[in-house]
Design an enzyme around this catalytic site. Structure first.
Site, PDB file in Angstrom:
ATOM      1  N   GLU A  60       0.823  -1.212   0.000  1.00 40.16           N
ATOM      2  CA  GLU A  60       0.000   0.000   0.000  1.00 40.16           C
ATOM      3  C   GLU A  60       0.856   1.261   0.000  1.00 40.16           C
ATOM      4  O   GLU A  60       0.487   2.255  -0.617  1.00 40.16           O
ATOM      5  CB  GLU A  60      -0.983   0.004   1.178  1.00 40.16           C
ATOM      6  CG  GLU A  60      -2.164  -0.956   0.991  1.00 40.16           C
ATOM      7  CD  GLU A  60      -3.013  -0.650  -0.255  1.00 40.16           C
ATOM      8  OE1 GLU A  60      -3.019   0.495  -0.746  1.00 40.16           O
ATOM      9  OE2 GLU A  60      -3.673  -1.585  -0.757  1.00 40.16           O
TER      10      GLU A  60
ATOM     11  N   TYR B 292      -5.815   6.957   4.459  1.00 37.46           N
ATOM     12  CA  TYR B 292      -6.069   5.920   3.457  1.00 37.46           C
ATOM     13  C   TYR B 292      -5.325   4.624   3.782  1.00 37.46           C
ATOM     14  O   TYR B 292      -5.908   3.540   3.777  1.00 37.46           O
ATOM     15  CB  TYR B 292      -5.688   6.393   2.033  1.00 37.46           C
ATOM     16  CG  TYR B 292      -5.623   5.218   1.110  1.00 37.46           C
ATOM     17  CD1 TYR B 292      -6.794   4.603   0.663  1.00 37.46           C
ATOM     18  CD2 TYR B 292      -4.400   4.616   0.780  1.00 37.46           C
ATOM     19  CE1 TYR B 292      -6.746   3.456  -0.108  1.00 37.46           C
ATOM     20  CE2 TYR B 292      -4.341   3.471   0.017  1.00 37.46           C
ATOM     21  CZ  TYR B 292      -5.523   2.892  -0.427  1.00 37.46           C
ATOM     22  OH  TYR B 292      -5.478   1.747  -1.160  1.00 37.46           O
TER      23      TYR B 292
ATOM     24  N   ASP C 157      -9.090   6.145  -1.746  1.00 40.15           N
ATOM     25  CA  ASP C 157      -7.945   6.737  -2.459  1.00 40.15           C
ATOM     26  C   ASP C 157      -8.459   7.450  -3.714  1.00 40.15           C
ATOM     27  O   ASP C 157      -9.681   7.605  -3.891  1.00 40.15           O
ATOM     28  CB  ASP C 157      -6.891   5.661  -2.796  1.00 40.15           C
ATOM     29  CG  ASP C 157      -7.342   4.739  -3.923  1.00 40.15           C
ATOM     30  OD1 ASP C 157      -8.548   4.742  -4.278  1.00 40.15           O
ATOM     31  OD2 ASP C 157      -6.487   4.021  -4.479  1.00 40.15           O
TER      32      ASP C 157
END
Ligand code: ADE
Length: 335
Positions: free
Chosen positions: A34, A117, A135
């Site tokens: 991520e 996020y 996102d």
């Protein structure tokens, strides 16, 4: 399960790309992926991710890695503060959380490099918690779906979308979250979205009103700042190249050729002189441009010879240059 999640999750299970971080639920690996995906597209991330987790398969390996090795693994991905924060956070996780990635929002959000996020993505992807992760992909999908006419970059817009999704999110949360991201990354693209294959088109405002090219709405972004640089690829009399290790935030830890923020070559040569570098000659000059997110560097690149009386620089044999993690802006400069 509501209609929206049902359609979305079914579509995702049938159509998902086979990306390497989708074959694991190890929170460490999800975290790394991520962070890499924060500013970089999935196809670009794949080889970096595979190399990174092979070199550093656990949070302990990351906590103990040498900075140069870390930056070498990150070289080319850009935004090096991400790599620096990863290591700092790995140390915190080892020291404070016995090497286990935290599984609550409150703990995750305190860690360096983990924002709203990323914390939410880790919770829903690795821990199957009912958490909405929004996102840029998700903002695009949902602003079209809901017909949002406000600026997509306003915090109110994001909050509205989060609130809306928190009513819809369902288990498995991982497929819900990754499904929305996947929809944005594949069918619901910025230009020319492929609406016919979309699982949620029936209720999509933008599809039903033919306004996918008007939404998401963005007010005009500020122009990038343009900087003109004099950049020097200098060798000393033994043929070694002169580099400097950066300490400022944008390119922290990376090596650059010496450069001066100016349009004027003579001024730049004087500046180098005051830093202990005497330029003996310049035999060639070329121009290069490098575009960052908020900034453009225009570089007049000068090739030449120098003498060095300063410990602030490193002198590197040309054949060893590949061992030094270079800023992308300078790596691409060729003779
Ligand atoms: N972008 C952000 N997170 C992602 C993920 N998990 N898969 C693909 N693209 C992404």
């Amino acid at each position: 399960m509501n209609h929206f999640s049902n359609k979305l999750i079914k579509w995702f299970e049938m159509n998902k790309r086979n990306l390497p971080w989708r074959n694991t639920d190890d929170p460490y690996l999800i975290w790394i992926s991520e962070v890499m995906l924060q500013q970089t597209q999935a196809v670009t991330v794949i080889p970096y991710y595979e190399r990174f987790i092979k070199a550093l398969p656990t949070v302990y390996d990351l906590a103990n890695v040498e900075d140069d090795t870390l930056y070498k693994l990150w070289e080319g991905l850009g935004y090096y503060s991400r790599a620096k924060n990863l290591k700092e956070t790995a140390l915190t996780i080892v020291e404070k959380y016995q090497g286990k990635i935290p599984s609550t929002y409150q703990d995750l959000i305190k860690l360096k490099g983990i924002g709203d996020y990323t914390a939410s993505a880790i919770l829903s992807i690795a821990f199957e918690k009912l958490t909405v992760a929004v996102d840029g992909n998700v903002l695009r999908v949902m602003s079209r779906y809901l017909g949002i006419k406000e600026d997509i970059n306003l915090p109110e817009t994001k909050n509205y979308i989060k609130l809306y999704l928190s009513d819809l999110i369902d288990h498995p949360t991982r497929s819900f979250t990754e499904g929305l991201i996947e929809l944005g990354a594949t069918l619901c693209s910025k230009t020319k979205p492929n609406c016919l294959g979309c699982p949620i088109k029936e209720n999509c405002f933008a599809y039903n009103n033919s306004v996918t090219d008007l939404i998401p709405y963005k007010s005009k972004a500020k122009d990038k700042k343009e900087i003109i640089m004099q950049t020097f690829i200098l060798k000393d009399l033994k043929g070694r190249l002169l580099l400097k290790r950066q300490t400022e935030t944008l390119l922290n830890g990376l090596y650059l050729y010496p450069q001066v923020n100016s349009e004027n070559l003579n001024y730049a040569i004087d500046e180098l002189d005051s830093m202990g570098i005497q330029v003996l000659n310049i035999h060639k000059t070329k121009s290069y441009k490098h575009v960052f997110t908020h900034l453009v560097w225009h570089m007049d690149v000068h090739f030449g010879l120098c003498e060095v009386n300063s410990g602030e620089y490193v002198l590197v044999e040309e054949q060893s240059l590949h061992l030094y993690p270079m800023a992308s802006a300078h790596k691409k400069i060729k003779k």
